[in-house]
Design an enzyme around this catalytic site. Structure first.
Site, PDB file in Angstrom:
ATOM      1  N   GLY A 228       0.674  -1.195  -0.115  1.00 42.25           N
ATOM      2  CA  GLY A 228      -0.074  -0.064  -0.064  1.00 42.25           C
ATOM      3  C   GLY A 228       0.899   1.316   0.241  1.00 42.25           C
ATOM      4  O   GLY A 228       0.198   2.392  -0.262  1.00 42.25           O
ATOM      5  N   GLU A 266       4.539  -6.373   2.215  1.00 48.68           N
ATOM      6  CA  GLU A 266       4.545  -6.907   0.810  1.00 48.68           C
ATOM      7  C   GLU A 266       4.202  -5.939  -0.202  1.00 48.68           C
ATOM      8  O   GLU A 266       3.297  -5.845  -0.625  1.00 48.68           O
ATOM      9  CB  GLU A 266       3.522  -8.285   0.654  1.00 48.68           C
ATOM     10  N   CYS A 267       5.403  -5.221  -0.129  1.00 45.41           N
ATOM     11  CA  CYS A 267       5.179  -4.028  -1.228  1.00 45.41           C
ATOM     12  C   CYS A 267       5.538  -4.375  -2.669  1.00 45.41           C
ATOM     13  O   CYS A 267       6.527  -5.690  -3.008  1.00 45.41           O
ATOM     14  CB  CYS A 267       6.281  -3.026  -0.826  1.00 45.41           C
ATOM     15  N   GLY A 268       5.007  -3.809  -3.734  1.00 47.29           N
ATOM     16  CA  GLY A 268       5.344  -4.238  -4.919  1.00 47.29           C
ATOM     17  C   GLY A 268       5.648  -2.804  -5.722  1.00 47.29           C
ATOM     18  O   GLY A 268       6.807  -2.753  -6.103  1.00 47.29           O
ATOM     19  N   ARG A 269       4.421  -1.833  -5.741  1.00 48.16           N
ATOM     20  CA  ARG A 269       5.084  -0.918  -6.594  1.00 48.16           C
ATOM     21  C   ARG A 269       5.907   0.128  -6.162  1.00 48.16           C
ATOM     22  O   ARG A 269       6.633   0.522  -7.040  1.00 48.16           O
ATOM     23  CB  ARG A 269       3.554  -0.005  -6.676  1.00 48.16           C
ATOM     24  N   CYS A 343      -8.124   1.202 -31.718  1.00 43.99           N
ATOM     25  CA  CYS A 343      -9.352   1.767 -32.093  1.00 43.99           C
ATOM     26  C   CYS A 343     -10.292   2.101 -30.994  1.00 43.99           C
ATOM     27  O   CYS A 343     -11.299   1.673 -31.007  1.00 43.99           O
ATOM     28  CB  CYS A 343      -9.664   0.874 -33.185  1.00 43.99           C
ATOM     29  N   TYR A 372       2.891  -2.548 -12.591  1.00 45.83           N
ATOM     30  CA  TYR A 372       1.537  -2.616 -13.242  1.00 45.83           C
ATOM     31  C   TYR A 372       1.682  -1.742 -14.605  1.00 45.83           C
ATOM     32  O   TYR A 372       0.547  -1.032 -14.834  1.00 45.83           O
ATOM     33  CB  TYR A 372       0.260  -1.833 -12.058  1.00 45.83           C
TER      34      TYR A 372
END
Length: 392
Positions: A228, A266-269, A343, A372
């Protein structure tokens, strides 16, 4: 943008239109090493693979983090490709029975259980395999919580166990065979930009778990506080203040029960966003009903984050003087909206961004594209070629 990346972009000009993701692994490891070095003794930093599961990134991160947080059997396969002994914790709101069994067979450290039915599925699989599964109960807390881009708790969502239903789930976790309840998982929001607010959130977690211990007669071993921690794409000079957060974190963790041996992040970004860039060549520029557009090779089918979050993603212009066509070279200045090759009018990467000069044939480099981006995109819509992926 680094000189190395600009050099790579200029090397690609003149062939097929430039379209690539580039990842700086040195920048990544320096960033993650600095973060993990400041964590208090009881804390562990897991990497949330959903942000970016490219094998070179995982191999660069594996020695620096406590392990990987996964949310599918496919991510487990990728984690095990990096190492049979890499610690893995398994979250996600809709685990299949086959994935649960796969996780137990492949030595997943803990499962984050999101419902009573899932708890029974874990018990059944563990009993069948003759093992015991360590579980955390993921709880959708009542809140209120700080403002963030996405909320997973404090309101109706598909995530976790409603706090009102927790007594029944705790009772089941204690009685079912093959299951050992070791604590709770409390990931409530995503992309929080305020260190102060995040510290307040963790303090709330500590008080809540202490209350549950008294209420249920528990003694927790592990508390997962989720990720988060965010990235400010609108103001790159105004990011989450990790040093201030880390300085104050020990005093906040003093509110957690002293016997809790492990507090998991548990970080990602926040770990990988900054190391990635997305470079695309401008195929055309034009004005339509008073709006100036730059049309690029690429778009939201490769980098869906701006469309998903409805923001203008930051970019820089790499001017390319070379122009071999005999056709006139169009250019614009002032506000420009950057769109892709799909398109649909929703294929927008940035809107009304001021540029001094932008021409067909120039290249745009979108920063902070390491998380992401490619992973959440609909790659094969319109069957355009995939971008190149380069790892420095």
């Amino acid at each position: 943008m680094t000189e190395r990346l600009e050099g790579l972009v200029r090397e690609r000009v003149g062939g097929d239109p430039v379209c690539l993701f580039a990842y700086d692994l040195d920048r990544l490891t320096d960033h993650v090493r600095a973060i993990t070095a400041t964590l208090p003794r009881r804390c562990r930093m897991f990497y949330a693979m959903k942000a970016n599961s490219a094998d070179p990134l995982l191999r660069a991160l594996a020695p620096l983090v406590a392990g990987f947080e996964i949310a599918s059997g496919g991510e487990l396969d990728k984690a095990r490709a990096v190492g049979a002994d890499v610690p893995v914790i398994f979250g996600g709101p809709a685990k299949t029975p086959a994935e649960i069994e796969q996780a137990l067979k492949q030595g997943v450290q803990r499962l984050h259980v999101e419902s009573l039915l899932e708890l029974h599925r874990v018990s059944a699989a563990a009993t069948r395999l003759g093992t015991t599964a360590e579980v955390l109960l993921r709880v959708n807390l009542s809140g209120p919580f700080p403002t963030a881009t996405l909320a997973m708790a404090g309101k109706p969502t598909q995530f976790g166990i409603d706090e009102q239903d927790l007594p029944g789930c705790v009772s089941a976790a204690r009685e079912l065979p093959g299951v050992r309840l070791v604590g709770f998982h409390l990931h409530s929001l995503s992309n929080n930009l305020s260190a102060d607010a995040h510290l307040e959130l963790l303090a709330h977690y500590g008080r809540t778990v202490s209350q549950w211990e008294r209420e249920f007669g528990l003694r927790c071993e592990v508390i997962n506080v989720g990720g988060g921690i965010g990235v400010d794409y609108a103001r790159l000079d105004r990011q989450f203040d990790w040093p201030a957060f880390a300085r104050r974190l020990p005093s906040v963790l003093a509110e957690f029960p002293a016997h809790v041996r492990e507090i998991d992040f548990e970080c990602g970004r926040y770990l990988v966003a900054e190391c990635g860039s997305y470079a695309v060549e401008v195929l055309d520029v034009k004005r339509n009903h008073g709006v100036q557009y730059a049309l690029v090779r690429g778009g939201t089918h490769q980098f869906r984050l701006p469309s998903s979050w409805q923001h203008s993603h930051p970019f820089t212009v790499v001017p390319v003087d070379r122009w071999e066509s005999t056709a006139p070279r169009p250019e614009v200045s002032g506000p420009v909206t950057v769109v892709g090759e799909l398109c649909t009018p929703k294929d927008v990467l940035a809107r009304d961004v001021a540029v001094e000069r932008l021409r067909a044939g120039d290249v745009l480099v979108f920063s902070h594209a390491g998380a992401y981006g490619w992973e959440i995109s609909h790659h094969d819509f319109l069957s355009h070629p995939h971008p190149e992926h380069v790892f420095f």
